[in-house]
Scaffold this motif. Structure first.
Motif, PDB file in Angstrom:
ATOM      1  N   HIS A   1      30.448   2.041 -71.092  1.00  0.00           N
ATOM      2  CA  HIS A   1      31.905   2.047 -71.082  1.00  0.00           C
ATOM      3  C   HIS A   1      32.391   2.034 -69.646  1.00  0.00           C
ATOM      4  O   HIS A   1      32.009   2.870 -68.836  1.00  0.00           O
ATOM      5  N   ALA A   2      33.239   1.092 -69.336  1.00  0.00           N
ATOM      6  CA  ALA A   2      33.784   0.981 -67.986  1.00  0.00           C
ATOM      7  C   ALA A   2      35.222   0.513 -68.081  1.00  0.00           C
ATOM      8  O   ALA A   2      35.621  -0.172 -69.021  1.00  0.00           O
ATOM      9  N   SER A   3      36.020   0.895 -67.097  1.00  0.00           N
ATOM     10  CA  SER A   3      37.414   0.474 -67.067  1.00  0.00           C
ATOM     11  C   SER A   3      37.505  -0.989 -66.650  1.00  0.00           C
ATOM     12  O   SER A   3      36.531  -1.593 -66.189  1.00  0.00           O
TER      13      SER A   3
ATOM     14  N   LYS B   1      24.217 -14.081 -59.327  1.00  0.00           N
ATOM     15  CA  LYS B   1      23.448 -14.844 -60.299  1.00  0.00           C
ATOM     16  C   LYS B   1      23.530 -14.204 -61.683  1.00  0.00           C
ATOM     17  O   LYS B   1      23.417 -12.977 -61.805  1.00  0.00           O
ATOM     18  N   PRO B   2      23.722 -14.989 -62.732  1.00  0.00           N
ATOM     19  CA  PRO B   2      23.695 -14.430 -64.085  1.00  0.00           C
ATOM     20  C   PRO B   2      22.353 -13.764 -64.375  1.00  0.00           C
ATOM     21  O   PRO B   2      21.311 -14.161 -63.838  1.00  0.00           O
ATOM     22  N   ARG B   3      22.372 -12.752 -65.213  1.00  0.00           N
ATOM     23  CA  ARG B   3      21.147 -12.052 -65.571  1.00  0.00           C
ATOM     24  C   ARG B   3      20.211 -12.946 -66.379  1.00  0.00           C
ATOM     25  O   ARG B   3      18.989 -12.778 -66.330  1.00  0.00           O
ATOM     26  N   ALA B   4      20.768 -13.858 -67.150  1.00  0.00           N
ATOM     27  CA  ALA B   4      19.980 -14.723 -68.026  1.00  0.00           C
ATOM     28  C   ALA B   4      20.711 -16.043 -68.176  1.00  0.00           C
ATOM     29  O   ALA B   4      21.907 -16.133 -67.877  1.00  0.00           O
TER      30      ALA B   4
ATOM     31  N   ASP C   1      27.363  -6.034 -62.769  1.00  0.00           N
ATOM     32  CA  ASP C   1      26.637  -4.844 -62.332  1.00  0.00           C
ATOM     33  C   ASP C   1      27.178  -3.540 -62.907  1.00  0.00           C
ATOM     34  O   ASP C   1      26.409  -2.628 -63.192  1.00  0.00           O
ATOM     35  N   THR C   2      28.497  -3.436 -63.070  1.00  0.00           N
ATOM     36  CA  THR C   2      29.067  -2.196 -63.614  1.00  0.00           C
ATOM     37  C   THR C   2      29.130  -2.231 -65.139  1.00  0.00           C
ATOM     38  O   THR C   2      28.742  -1.272 -65.812  1.00  0.00           O
ATOM     39  N   ASN C   3      29.613  -3.328 -65.689  1.00  0.00           N
ATOM     40  CA  ASN C   3      29.656  -3.441 -67.149  1.00  0.00           C
ATOM     41  C   ASN C   3      28.297  -3.760 -67.749  1.00  0.00           C
ATOM     42  O   ASN C   3      28.098  -3.596 -68.945  1.00  0.00           O
ATOM     43  N   GLY C   4      27.375  -4.278 -66.935  1.00  0.00           N
ATOM     44  CA  GLY C   4      26.057  -4.627 -67.448  1.00  0.00           C
ATOM     45  C   GLY C   4      26.039  -5.917 -68.245  1.00  0.00           C
ATOM     46  O   GLY C   4      25.139  -6.133 -69.060  1.00  0.00           O
ATOM     47  N   TRP C   5      27.024  -6.793 -68.008  1.00  0.00           N
ATOM     48  CA  TRP C   5      27.077  -8.054 -68.729  1.00  0.00           C
ATOM     49  C   TRP C   5      26.200  -9.089 -68.039  1.00  0.00           C
ATOM     50  O   TRP C   5      25.687  -8.874 -66.950  1.00  0.00           O
ATOM     51  N   ASN C   6      26.058 -10.230 -68.685  1.00  0.00           N
ATOM     52  CA  ASN C   6      25.229 -11.294 -68.128  1.00  0.00           C
ATOM     53  C   ASN C   6      25.867 -11.932 -66.897  1.00  0.00           C
ATOM     54  O   ASN C   6      25.176 -12.344 -65.974  1.00  0.00           O
TER      55      ASN C   6
END
Length: 582
Positions: free
Chosen positions: A92-94, A164-167, A206-211
């Motif tokens: 969870h992030a703002s 860079k995208p994670r995937a 990096d904060t939301n952990g999205w791709n």
């Protein structure tokens, strides 16, 4: 026509990466009134957000200032990011808030947070800010030329290559456009926008952990359009912007907060040009409504599987439980639809959809790839970036999707399907705004894959030869045993059959009298029959040596994949063999 602006030389040069850092806040950092003291960040920052277990259910505002400067207005942090990917990834992030170069911050909450928080910062390198000014000037110059499609600032120009995208990107289809706002400050210059997009991308990843950056496109108040999530602006890239609907939409974010103030005319015109190009590109009209099936999710207004009717140009709140894109911008959507419809291709231009599939090979060896190809057209023109489904008929008559591919710039598609059972195959395309297009089905057979080998080429007469191997699909393996006569011809002695276990087999072949024998493994029936190449073995008298005479032969364990002589087109993969040196 592709509307992406070509990246100039200065944009293609390596760019410094944005920097992320954080500041921990204990529960008691907030006083009884819900405010923190002024907080000094570890270093100057351009964007910030908040993450942590104390965030859910907490309404936060933030204000910032430069060292020695005055405080900015309070800006809501939008606690509990409401865009989200379809899968429940990330903490969870703002929402991130653009600060544009600040040193201090202060937070206030309606109620003291129940747990610790972490303030996450992003600092944008000065070189990226200079790029932003150059990208803004280039975009303005291109916009003066007018016409459609619009100019889109590529990722390289705003520094996206440094995040860079994670995937690799995933692809769906585009049936609607969701309009968003970024819930950040409205006061920024056109030269700031590139840095804002870069900082958001860093924060989302990096904060939301999205791709990657959640939005497919980002528009600023000056009418600049930025390429968002990587994967191709002309492709149906699945974003993280409208949970439960990401696979069937494109997401356009407006930089700023539009709860009380509306978006500018320049931005509305830019979005109209973008949508008028993007939706027809994927075969979707820009007017009317579409029924999307909800994919569910904690932020979705509708449970998974619910048919949801939305406008082709809709607001984020139409599908998810959010105030996005703000009341003022949401009230402008009818005007955005009017502007888009005025410049979009007429529905008649779209035409009927047709998908083709080239005739496949008649049969494939077990486990090998069945390669299929074809094309997708609409109204006689190619349809790029559209999903094509390769389907196989199941045992109960239904069609099961075996592969999903997207058409290239010329509307062509190619797919490889691992083939493990005979059956009928077809291609299907569901282009928005048109009836489903389906090819005629084609029957493809299955050839067994048989591998066999013997450990030796000489045995004592009266003993047995051991033959081992694998067969797929699982089926009995028959061995034809022949002996060479004095005239050099081989004559059948007998046949023996073994039943493999878990596709592996071990057979013992008794060789009673001295002489040269030929053992041929076979499996399957009719056209779906495979023969491994013959294995040659000599049975010697009791006093003879088991060592082959010189020159030594290669034995009976030749290379896999060579059909046995005379096996014909129906032969599957097999092992080779030789009689030399026996």
């Amino acid at each position: 026509m592709l509307s992406r602006a070509a990246a100039p030389a200065w944009a293609r040069a390596a760019a410094p990466a944005p920097q992320g850092f954080s500041l921990a806040l204990a529960h008691d950092a907030f006083d009884a009134g819900g405010r923190t003291a002024p907080l000094r960040a570890p270093r100057r920052f351009d964007l910030l957000g908040v993450r942590g277990p104390g965030l859910p259910g907490t309404r936060l505002d933030v204000r910032v200032r430069r060292d020695g400067g005055t405080w900015s207005p309070w800006v809501p942090l939008g606690a509990g990011h409401d865009h989200r990917p379809d899968a429940g990834t990330g903490e969870h992030a703002s929402d991130p808030v653009w600060a544009g170069g600040a040193d201090d911050l202060q937070l206030r909450a309606a109620h003291r947070p129940r747990g610790a928080l972490s303030v996450r910062f992003v600092a944008v390198p000065a070189a990226i800010k200079r790029r932003g000014a150059r990208a803004s000037a280039a975009s303005a110059h291109a916009a003066q030329a007018g016409g459609a499609p619009p100019t889109i600032i590529p990722r390289a120009a705003w520094g996206g290559d440094t995040v860079k995208p994670r995937a690799p990107a995933q692809y769906g289809d585009v049936q609607a456009a969701f309009v968003h706002h970024t819930v950040s400050a409205n006061e920024y210059g056109p030269q700031d926008s590139a840095g804002i997009v870069l900082a958001m991308a860093k924060y989302h990843r990096d904060t939301n952990g999205w791709n990657d950056l959640g939005y497919n496109f980002v528009v600023d108040r000056y009418g600049q359009i930025f390429e968002g999530r990587a994967g191709g602006i002309d492709q149906a890239v699945v974003g993280a912007q409208a949970q439960g609907y990401n696979s069937h939409s494109t997401g356009i974010a407006n930089i700023g907060t539009f709860t009380d103030v509306g978006q500018t005319t320049e931005a509305l015109d830019a979005m109209a040009r973008l949508i008028a190009w993007k939706l027809p590109l994927h075969g979707a009209p820009v007017t009317g409504s579409i029924v999307l099936v909800s994919g569910g999710g904690e932020l979705n207004r509708y449970k998974s599987g619910t048919p949801v009717t939305v406008d082709r140009i809709c607001g984020h709140r139409d599908g998810d439980a959010t105030e996005c894109p703000g009341n003022a911008l949401y009230a402008q959507l009818p005007e955005l639809r009017r502007r888009t419809a005025a410049i979009a291709p007429a529905p008649a231009v779209l035409g009927a959809v047709a998908v083709t599939m080239d005739a496949p090979t008649s049969a494939v060896v077990y486990g090998e790839a069945l390669t299929l190809s074809g094309a997708l057209q609409r109204g006689g023109g190619a349809v790029p970036g559209q999903r094509v489904l390769v389907q196989k008929q199941g045992s109960k008559g239904g069609w099961v999707t075996m592969a999903r591919v997207d058409t290239d710039a010329g509307g062509a598609w190619t797919a490889d399907v691992a083939w493990r059972a005979a059956g009928k195959i077809r291609a299907r395309a569901d282009v928005p705004g048109a009836a489903s297009a389906v090819t005629a089905s084609a029957a493809v057979g299955l050839l067994p894959k048989l591998v066999a080998a013997a450990k030796t080429t000489r045995v004592k007469a009266g003993k047995s030869l051991t033959v081992s191997g694998n067969v797929r699909p699982l089926a009995p393996v028959a061995f034809t045993i022949e002996k060479q006569g004095s005239d050099g011809k081989f004559r059948k002695v007998r046949t023996t059959t073994v039943k493999p276990r878990r596709n592996a087999f071990h057979a013992t072949v008794a060789l009673k009298t001295p002489g040269l024998y030929r053992v041929t493994p076979q499996t399957g029936t009719g056209k779906a029959k495979a023969s491994a190449a013959a294995l040659y073995v000599r049975a010697v008298t009791k006093g003879a040596s088991l060592r082959p005479p010189s020159p030594a032969g290669s034995g009976g364990t030749g290379a896999v994949g060579t059909p046995a002589p005379g096996a014909g087109a129906g032969a599957g993969a097999s092992s080779g063999g030789t009689a030399a040196g026996l």
